[in-house]
Scaffold this active site. Sequence first.
Site, mmCIF file in Angstrom:
data_model
loop_
_atom_site.group_PDB
_atom_site.id
_atom_site.type_symbol
_atom_site.label_atom_id
_atom_site.label_comp_id
_atom_site.label_asym_id
_atom_site.label_seq_id
_atom_site.Cartn_x
_atom_site.Cartn_y
_atom_site.Cartn_z
ATOM 1 N N ALA A 55 -9.311 6.445 13.790
ATOM 2 C CA ALA A 55 -7.904 6.791 13.996
ATOM 3 C C ALA A 55 -6.999 5.820 13.255
ATOM 4 C CB ALA A 55 -7.558 6.767 15.488
ATOM 5 N N THR A 57 -4.366 3.377 14.085
ATOM 6 C CA THR A 57 -4.092 2.710 15.356
ATOM 7 C C THR A 57 -2.899 1.757 15.324
ATOM 8 O OG1 THR A 57 -5.693 0.979 14.808
ATOM 9 C CG2 THR A 57 -6.500 2.866 16.090
ATOM 10 N N ASP A 97 -2.910 7.667 25.975
ATOM 11 C CA ASP A 97 -1.865 7.815 26.987
ATOM 12 C C ASP A 97 -0.485 7.897 26.339
ATOM 13 O OD1 ASP A 97 -0.499 4.785 27.481
ATOM 14 O OD2 ASP A 97 -2.463 4.803 26.543
ATOM 15 N N TYR A 120 3.315 7.140 16.689
ATOM 16 C CA TYR A 120 1.883 7.131 16.981
ATOM 17 C C TYR A 120 1.545 8.198 18.012
ATOM 18 C CZ TYR A 120 -2.538 5.601 18.993
ATOM 19 O OH TYR A 120 -3.825 5.559 19.472
#
Length: 283
Positions: A55, A57, A97, A120
């Site tokens: 990913a 990040t 989350d 993000y």
Amino acid sequence: MSILVFGKTGQLARELARHEAVSCLGRDQADLSEPEACAAVIRQARPTVVINAAAYTGVDKAEAEETLAHVINGEAPGAMAQACADLDIPFVTVSSDYVFDGNGSSPWRPDDTPAPVNAYGRSKLAGEEAVRAAGGSHAILRCSWVVSCHGNNFVKTMLRLGAERDQLTIVADQIGAPTPARDIALACLEIAQQLTADPEKSGSYHLQGSPEVSWAGFAQEIFAQAGLACAVTDIATTDYPTPAPRPLNSRLDCTTLETVFGIPQPDWRAGLRDILKDLGEAS
């Protein structure tokens, strides 16, 4: 079972690599900035299952590189999922989350409406939507505050700063929980195996350590377990501005994951002990 993992040097990929039947792909073999190339790798390899452990990040960096973050976190998982759907094999990907806005104090359920507050989070949500749209057998596993003995993360930063300083100021009004990468890896493997036998278990799930804690409380536990005499002073998020806004409520309701797959919430404090042990053995 042959498991193809996208990612090789990240926290999750390095934990997945501990297990047999796992083949990890580095950026030189599969660059997520080229989604169709990643899909081509899957079609050529024809594995039993695919896990996306790679990913973009950089949460703050994504504010200036949202297009790139969207390609890596949004378009690439969608292309992978489509290739898996075409081959009729399960696809497991890890989300965040950060797809939620962080309001309130109740744990976020998998079916709650996402509303990311930063670039993000928007890129991760785009990936979730693309994976679902592919229509194949899949699991989207949302996690928070990933930590391990690998790479750069909060645990390693606190160990370094705690050894250098007598006191640190740490944000105390962001509440969630750390999730050890080792536990995420085990969950991904279990989910992949069960999806192979029962594609009807496809969907979105949450995995987070227990119990809930603030970043300040997490830091205190790190120092306590590591034997570092570093005091922690609580501060508010507003006292520590960052380019990307952070959600205050990162609590995740993990009930569905345990109900459907039999995977309980891990105790992050036990996971922290394992991380510190691994770091001690590596030093």
